[in-house]
Design a protein around this motif. Structure first.
Motif, PDB file in Angstrom:
ATOM      1  N   LEU A 138       0.858  -1.178   0.000  1.00 26.05           N
ATOM      2  CA  LEU A 138       0.000   0.000   0.000  1.00 26.05           C
ATOM      3  C   LEU A 138       0.896   1.230   0.000  1.00 26.05           C
ATOM      4  O   LEU A 138       1.768   1.375   0.862  1.00 26.05           O
ATOM      5  CB  LEU A 138      -0.888  -0.018   1.242  1.00 26.05           C
ATOM      6  CG  LEU A 138      -2.062   0.959   1.274  1.00 26.05           C
ATOM      7  CD1 LEU A 138      -3.064   0.648   0.171  1.00 26.05           C
ATOM      8  CD2 LEU A 138      -2.753   0.903   2.640  1.00 26.05           C
ATOM      9  N   VAL A 139       0.723   2.138  -0.981  1.00 29.22           N
ATOM     10  CA  VAL A 139       1.625   3.271  -1.132  1.00 29.22           C
ATOM     11  C   VAL A 139       0.842   4.572  -1.206  1.00 29.22           C
ATOM     12  O   VAL A 139      -0.307   4.616  -1.664  1.00 29.22           O
ATOM     13  CB  VAL A 139       2.494   3.125  -2.400  1.00 29.22           C
ATOM     14  CG1 VAL A 139       3.429   1.943  -2.291  1.00 29.22           C
ATOM     15  CG2 VAL A 139       1.636   3.019  -3.647  1.00 29.22           C
ATOM     16  N   ASP A 140       1.468   5.631  -0.765  1.00 27.48           N
ATOM     17  CA  ASP A 140       0.898   6.975  -0.856  1.00 27.48           C
ATOM     18  C   ASP A 140       1.274   7.540  -2.218  1.00 27.48           C
ATOM     19  O   ASP A 140       2.447   7.779  -2.504  1.00 27.48           O
ATOM     20  CB  ASP A 140       1.455   7.847   0.262  1.00 27.48           C
ATOM     21  CG  ASP A 140       0.881   9.266   0.227  1.00 27.48           C
ATOM     22  OD1 ASP A 140       0.040   9.537  -0.649  1.00 27.48           O
ATOM     23  OD2 ASP A 140       1.284  10.076   1.080  1.00 27.48           O
ATOM     24  N   ASP A 147      -7.290  11.219  -3.976  1.00 31.12           N
ATOM     25  CA  ASP A 147      -6.552  11.370  -2.717  1.00 31.12           C
ATOM     26  C   ASP A 147      -6.517  10.073  -1.920  1.00 31.12           C
ATOM     27  O   ASP A 147      -6.410  10.084  -0.696  1.00 31.12           O
ATOM     28  CB  ASP A 147      -7.165  12.482  -1.847  1.00 31.12           C
ATOM     29  CG  ASP A 147      -6.868  13.860  -2.413  1.00 31.12           C
ATOM     30  OD1 ASP A 147      -5.805  13.996  -3.041  1.00 31.12           O
ATOM     31  OD2 ASP A 147      -7.695  14.756  -2.228  1.00 31.12           O
ATOM     32  N   GLU A 148      -6.608   8.956  -2.610  1.00 30.74           N
ATOM     33  CA  GLU A 148      -6.568   7.648  -1.954  1.00 30.74           C
ATOM     34  C   GLU A 148      -5.195   7.023  -2.178  1.00 30.74           C
ATOM     35  O   GLU A 148      -4.564   7.224  -3.220  1.00 30.74           O
ATOM     36  CB  GLU A 148      -7.649   6.736  -2.547  1.00 30.74           C
ATOM     37  CG  GLU A 148      -9.067   7.105  -2.165  1.00 30.74           C
ATOM     38  CD  GLU A 148      -9.478   6.479  -0.856  1.00 30.74           C
ATOM     39  OE1 GLU A 148      -8.817   5.511  -0.427  1.00 30.74           O
ATOM     40  OE2 GLU A 148     -10.461   6.954  -0.259  1.00 30.74           O
ATOM     41  N   ASP A 149      -4.752   6.246  -1.195  1.00 36.26           N
ATOM     42  CA  ASP A 149      -3.533   5.464  -1.409  1.00 36.26           C
ATOM     43  C   ASP A 149      -3.776   4.434  -2.505  1.00 36.26           C
ATOM     44  O   ASP A 149      -4.909   3.982  -2.720  1.00 36.26           O
ATOM     45  CB  ASP A 149      -3.127   4.751  -0.120  1.00 36.26           C
ATOM     46  CG  ASP A 149      -2.639   5.727   0.935  1.00 36.26           C
ATOM     47  OD1 ASP A 149      -2.324   6.877   0.571  1.00 36.26           O
ATOM     48  OD2 ASP A 149      -2.588   5.333   2.109  1.00 36.26           O
ATOM     49  N   ASP A 150      -2.714   4.069  -3.212  1.00 41.11           N
ATOM     50  CA  ASP A 150      -2.792   3.032  -4.242  1.00 41.11           C
ATOM     51  C   ASP A 150      -2.085   1.769  -3.764  1.00 41.11           C
ATOM     52  O   ASP A 150      -1.421   1.758  -2.721  1.00 41.11           O
ATOM     53  CB  ASP A 150      -2.155   3.528  -5.546  1.00 41.11           C
ATOM     54  CG  ASP A 150      -3.034   4.539  -6.266  1.00 41.11           C
ATOM     55  OD1 ASP A 150      -4.257   4.499  -6.058  1.00 41.11           O
ATOM     56  OD2 ASP A 150      -2.485   5.356  -7.021  1.00 41.11           O
ATOM     57  N   VAL A 151      -2.232   0.724  -4.545  1.00 40.79           N
ATOM     58  CA  VAL A 151      -1.594  -0.558  -4.240  1.00 40.79           C
ATOM     59  C   VAL A 151      -0.571  -0.852  -5.334  1.00 40.79           C
ATOM     60  O   VAL A 151      -0.913  -0.936  -6.511  1.00 40.79           O
ATOM     61  CB  VAL A 151      -2.641  -1.687  -4.159  1.00 40.79           C
ATOM     62  CG1 VAL A 151      -1.943  -3.031  -3.948  1.00 40.79           C
ATOM     63  CG2 VAL A 151      -3.630  -1.413  -3.037  1.00 40.79           C
ATOM     64  N   LEU A 196      -2.684  -0.601  -8.651  1.00 43.14           N
ATOM     65  CA  LEU A 196      -4.136  -0.736  -8.568  1.00 43.14           C
ATOM     66  C   LEU A 196      -4.677   0.252  -7.539  1.00 43.14           C
ATOM     67  O   LEU A 196      -3.974   0.619  -6.586  1.00 43.14           O
ATOM     68  CB  LEU A 196      -4.516  -2.161  -8.141  1.00 43.14           C
ATOM     69  CG  LEU A 196      -4.157  -3.319  -9.069  1.00 43.14           C
ATOM     70  CD1 LEU A 196      -4.467  -4.638  -8.385  1.00 43.14           C
ATOM     71  CD2 LEU A 196      -4.901  -3.208 -10.377  1.00 43.14           C
ATOM     72  N   SER A 197      -5.919   0.650  -7.721  1.00 42.02           N
ATOM     73  CA  SER A 197      -6.579   1.424  -6.672  1.00 42.02           C
ATOM     74  C   SER A 197      -6.937   0.489  -5.525  1.00 42.02           C
ATOM     75  O   SER A 197      -7.050  -0.730  -5.708  1.00 42.02           O
ATOM     76  CB  SER A 197      -7.835   2.095  -7.229  1.00 42.02           C
ATOM     77  OG  SER A 197      -8.761   1.113  -7.676  1.00 42.02           O
TER      78      SER A 197
END
Length: 281
Positions: A138-140, A147-151, A196-197
């Protein structure tokens, strides 16, 4: 006159020489042995006093000028292995011991009795190397539309042969990836990644499959599968594939659904790659 007749007799007779059995495995997994068979047949009126049998090897992607002699037997003399990792067997068969990708190439049997006959075939030594090794992080991704973290999903393997490919699959769908392959001579290192989201990755089975491009090799499936959860404490990994399960490599990676053995030595490299990837986003 009689000299000419005698010469014609021997030449005609020698042309009856034939190789009656010639077998070379098309592919062998690294670390196994490979048996090469070559049997010949003379006619009833032929003598074997001038007979010799040789085995030759030309490395993969090399020319015939680079071929190497591995074995020789001359009539009236004991057979000789000209390579350290060869065991001599009956009827001019040889056993290549503990083969590696460096042993891939064309193997040729030559039988001569004034005239000569030859047969050759290619042997491919394959290995999964250290992979595939799947890592999901999980990354910023910084400020963006959601404004969501992505994978970040990465997969890697080192010391693979022959030329490899990696695919990353989520819920049965092959994802677009960024991929790089580097050569180590007879083996390759490969790395693939995709983003990915969170909503498309949470609770989803994500797999990475390693397979060989443009060759047909039978082997157990090389797949690393994980079920990803945003709550990392719930992360789970599938069990290794059964040792006795085999399937034929194909350009359709969706047939695989189990995890191959992989080395943990890549974990640190994958974490570093993940942070590097995020930095450049």
């Amino acid at each position: 006159m009689w000299g000419i007749v005698l010469l014609l007799y021997f030449v005609t007779g020698s042309r009856q020489l034939s190789i009656t059995e010639f077998t070379i495995p098309s592919s062998v997994e690294s670390g196994e042995d490979a048996r090469l068979n070559c049997k010949y047949e003379l006619t009833s009126d032929e003598s074997d006093k001038a007979l010799f049998v040789k085995w030759w090897w030309t490395p993969l992607n090399s020319t015939s000028d680079e071929r190497n002699q591995l074995y020789q037997r001359i009539a009236g003399h004991p057979a000789v292995a000209l390579h350290n990792d060869i065991k001599i067997e009956e009827n001019d068969s040889i056993l290549l011991l503990n083969v590696t990708p460096e042993d891939s190439g064309t193997y040729e049997c030559e039988v001569s009795n004034i005239d000569e006959v030859r047969k050759h075939a290619e042997l491919l030594v394959f290995t999964m190397g250290s992979g595939p090794d799947l890592n999901i992080t999980l990354v910023d991704d910084g400020p963006d539309a959601d404004d969501e973290d992505d994978v970040l999903v990465t997969c890697a393997a080192t010391d693979v042969a022959p030329y490899p490919d990696l695919v990353i699959i989520a819920n049965g769908e092959i994802l677009p990836t960024q991929e790089s392959v580097s050569s180590n001579g007879s083996t390759y290192d490969i790395f693939a990644s995709t983003v990915l989201s969170k909503d498309k990755a949470d609770g989803v089975d994500i797999s990475c499959e390693l397979y060989y491009r443009d060759v047909n090799v039978t082997h157990s499936p090389y797949v690393d599968t994980q079920t990803f959860y945003v709550d990392q404490s719930a992360l789970s990994t599938t069990e290794d594939a059964e040792d006795d399960f085999t399937t034929e490599a194909t350009s359709d990676p969706l047939q695989y659904n189990s995890k191959a053995e992989h080395g943990s030595a890549l974990s640190l490299l994958l974490v570093i790659a993940a942070f590097t990837f995020v930095f450049w986003l």
